[in-house]
Scaffold this active site. Structure first.
Site, PDB file in Angstrom:
ATOM      1  N   GLY A 135       0.674  -1.322   0.086  1.00 23.98           N
ATOM      2  CA  GLY A 135      -0.014   0.108  -0.054  1.00 23.98           C
ATOM      3  C   GLY A 135       1.047   1.164   0.067  1.00 23.98           C
ATOM      4  O   GLY A 135       0.392   2.340   0.553  1.00 23.98           O
ATOM      5  N   GLY A 168      -0.565   4.526  -1.208  1.00 24.32           N
ATOM      6  CA  GLY A 168      -1.581   5.330  -0.505  1.00 24.32           C
ATOM      7  C   GLY A 168      -1.241   6.366   0.487  1.00 24.32           C
ATOM      8  O   GLY A 168      -0.027   6.806   0.302  1.00 24.32           O
ATOM      9  N   GLN A 169      -2.407   6.718   1.073  1.00 21.21           N
ATOM     10  CA  GLN A 169      -2.034   7.980   1.940  1.00 21.21           C
ATOM     11  C   GLN A 169      -0.839   7.909   3.022  1.00 21.21           C
ATOM     12  O   GLN A 169      -0.010   8.922   3.209  1.00 21.21           O
ATOM     13  CB  GLN A 169      -3.341   8.364   2.855  1.00 21.21           C
ATOM     14  CG  GLN A 169      -3.194   9.756   3.410  1.00 21.21           C
ATOM     15  CD  GLN A 169      -4.509  10.075   4.526  1.00 21.21           C
ATOM     16  OE1 GLN A 169      -5.127   8.932   4.961  1.00 21.21           O
ATOM     17  NE2 GLN A 169      -4.304  11.169   5.007  1.00 21.21           N
ATOM     18  N   ARG A 202      -2.463  -1.203  -8.128  1.00 21.87           N
ATOM     19  CA  ARG A 202      -2.695  -0.624  -9.469  1.00 21.87           C
ATOM     20  C   ARG A 202      -2.237   1.008  -9.623  1.00 21.87           C
ATOM     21  O   ARG A 202      -1.918   1.419 -10.808  1.00 21.87           O
ATOM     22  CB  ARG A 202      -4.266  -0.774  -9.616  1.00 21.87           C
ATOM     23  CG  ARG A 202      -4.711  -2.262  -9.929  1.00 21.87           C
ATOM     24  CD  ARG A 202      -5.521  -2.291 -11.032  1.00 21.87           C
ATOM     25  NE  ARG A 202      -6.402  -3.557 -11.014  1.00 21.87           N
ATOM     26  CZ  ARG A 202      -7.369  -3.875 -10.560  1.00 21.87           C
ATOM     27  NH1 ARG A 202      -8.185  -3.073  -9.805  1.00 21.87           N
ATOM     28  NH2 ARG A 202      -7.881  -5.204 -10.492  1.00 21.87           N
ATOM     29  N   TYR A 215     -15.463  -2.693   6.874  1.00 20.17           N
ATOM     30  CA  TYR A 215     -14.366  -2.237   7.249  1.00 20.17           C
ATOM     31  C   TYR A 215     -14.030  -2.593   8.764  1.00 20.17           C
ATOM     32  O   TYR A 215     -12.982  -3.023   8.977  1.00 20.17           O
ATOM     33  CB  TYR A 215     -14.332  -0.609   7.307  1.00 20.17           C
ATOM     34  CG  TYR A 215     -12.912  -0.086   7.334  1.00 20.17           C
ATOM     35  CD1 TYR A 215     -11.950  -0.235   6.395  1.00 20.17           C
ATOM     36  CD2 TYR A 215     -13.044   0.921   8.632  1.00 20.17           C
ATOM     37  CE1 TYR A 215     -10.715   0.346   7.060  1.00 20.17           C
ATOM     38  CE2 TYR A 215     -11.770   1.489   8.928  1.00 20.17           C
ATOM     39  CZ  TYR A 215     -10.679   1.182   8.076  1.00 20.17           C
ATOM     40  OH  TYR A 215      -9.521   1.832   8.290  1.00 20.17           O
ATOM     41  N   LYS A 266     -11.379  -5.243  10.312  1.00 23.08           N
ATOM     42  CA  LYS A 266     -10.466  -4.652  11.325  1.00 23.08           C
ATOM     43  C   LYS A 266     -10.271  -5.480  12.636  1.00 23.08           C
ATOM     44  O   LYS A 266      -9.360  -5.633  13.160  1.00 23.08           O
ATOM     45  CB  LYS A 266     -10.622  -3.303  11.615  1.00 23.08           C
ATOM     46  CG  LYS A 266     -10.267  -2.199  10.415  1.00 23.08           C
ATOM     47  CD  LYS A 266      -8.489  -2.155  10.038  1.00 23.08           C
ATOM     48  CE  LYS A 266      -8.511  -1.499   8.668  1.00 23.08           C
ATOM     49  NZ  LYS A 266      -6.825  -1.762   8.370  1.00 23.08           N
ATOM     50  N   ILE A 306      -6.426  10.242   9.671  1.00 24.34           N
ATOM     51  CA  ILE A 306      -5.163  10.799   9.374  1.00 24.34           C
ATOM     52  C   ILE A 306      -5.107  11.864   8.374  1.00 24.34           C
ATOM     53  O   ILE A 306      -5.738  11.965   7.340  1.00 24.34           O
ATOM     54  CB  ILE A 306      -4.116   9.718   8.854  1.00 24.34           C
ATOM     55  CG1 ILE A 306      -4.154   8.556   9.859  1.00 24.34           C
ATOM     56  CG2 ILE A 306      -2.647  10.034   8.792  1.00 24.34           C
ATOM     57  CD1 ILE A 306      -3.624   8.481  11.221  1.00 24.34           C
TER      58      ILE A 306
HETATM   59  N1  SER Z   1      -9.619   6.999   8.343  1.00 20.96           N
HETATM   60  C1  SER Z   1     -10.467   5.772   8.043  1.00 20.96           C
HETATM   61  C2  SER Z   1     -11.627   5.887   7.290  1.00 20.96           C
HETATM   62  O1  SER Z   1     -12.162   6.920   7.555  1.00 20.96           O
HETATM   63  C3  SER Z   1     -10.415   5.413   9.718  1.00 20.96           C
HETATM   64  O2  SER Z   1      -9.616   4.223   9.808  1.00 20.96           O
HETATM   65  O3  SER Z   1     -11.829   4.789   6.872  1.00 20.96           O
END
Ligand code: SER
Length: 316
Positions: A8, A11-12, A36, A142, A146, A172
């Site tokens: 990843g 990613g951010q 990708r 999600y 997790k 974040i």
């Molecule tokens: N920043 C993430 C989200 O909003 C939370 O883990 O999905």
């Protein structure tokens, strides 16, 4: 030294974590991988990059074997809002991807850092000062991935001795790479819009308190946890960490200290609002402080000042 793998990495978090790890351990010792999305020039020019698919164990094993990997930062995952749109894909990427990484780590003796999230909590979790150990019954895909991920990492440590460690990240905030479809994304978008247009329409309603953290703290928390004395770690895989608990108004008011004519209105997205409502207002992160010395550097004021400075330069 054994090398470090980041999944990843486009990613951010990955795009910035990779650069910090390269500075720390040497460019060639940190292998960035993506699926990708196109990697930035910065990522490509600073060290090795490879495309892999974490849902395909062969590609994970190949990169680990070829590069003599000792530590994996496994960041490849779908965020909360996208996971609600595509729950089957979210299960595949978030669960099968993690399972494959853990299996390869078991075979090749790697340490694994995997982020969990505030999303691992649900509507029956206490919302204020959310304890480290508490009820976790999330109602999003999600969140399901997790919680299962936290448990799976614990299992691989206990059963196979894989050195798994992880954090429950809050939202974040960063200026380098945009987040990819989360519920806390407003806290990044608001800065882009404030600088570009001096106005922002927020998709979460006023009074929606959520934990947040500035990127430098997110990165140092992961690296410090991986370097912590294992004898002191009780909660290996899911440390609550936070730097601030804020709602959209707090954020807008702080931005107005630098951009006084900034205005914000609301157009609530019911899906993301429901997700946010099921998450804590603020987590108790004292276990992280006690077990490995967690302490954030940036509060709301310091983060906002730095974000506006850096993003203004970037958007010029
Ligand atoms: N920043 C993430 C989200 O909003 C939370 O883990 O999905």
């Amino acid at each position: 030294m054994k090398k470090v793998l980041v999944t990843g990495a486009v990613g951010q978090i990955g795009s910035e974590l990779t650069m910090v790890l390269r500075e720390k351990y040497g460019n060639d010792n940190v292998i960035a991988t993506g699926h990708r999305s196109k990697p930035s020039e910065k990522l490509l020019n600073s060290g090795p990059f490879q495309f892999i698919n974490c849902s395909d164990i062969k590609t994970v094993e190949e990169v680990v074997k070829k590069n003599d990997i000792g530590t994996i930062y496994h960041l490849a995952a779908l965020l909360s809002a996208v996971a609600e749109e595509r729950p089957q894909l979210a299960w595949d990427v978030n669960m099968n991807g993690l399972y494959n990484v853990l299996e390869v780590a078991r075979e090749h003796n790697c340490a694994v850092c995997t982020p969990s999230s505030i999303g691992a909590f649900g509507p029956s979790t206490p919302v204020d000062n959310t304890p480290q150990d508490t009820i976790q019954r999330p109602n999003t895909m999600y969140g399901v991935t997790k919680v299962a991920g936290e448990l799976l990492c614990d299992y691989y440590y206990k059963r196979f001795g894989v050195d798994t460690r992880g954090l429950r990240y809050p939202g974040i905030i960063s200026y380098e790479t945009l987040p990819g479809g989360g519920t806390t994304d407003y806290a990044v978008e608001i800065f882009y819009e404030a600088i570009k247009n001096k106005k922002y329409t927020c998709f979460l309603k006023q009074g929606t308190y959520l934990d947040m953290m500035y990127m430098p703290d997110a990165i140092s928390s992961a690296i410090n946890l991986m370097e912590a004395d294992p004898a002191k770690l009780i909660h290996r895989n899911a440390f609550n960490v936070t730097a601030m608990s804020i709602d959209p108004e707090d954020m807008a008011n702080e931005i107005r200290k630098t951009i006084p004519d900034f205005t914000m209105d609301y157009k609530v997205d019911p899906v993301r609002q429901a997700i946010a409502d099921s998450w804590p207002n603020n987590m108790d992160d004292s276990a992280a402080t006690e077990e490995w010395g967690w302490k954030p550097e940036y509060n709301l004021e310091a983060m906002t000042k730095d974000m506006i400075e850096k993003l203004t330069i970037k958007l010029k």
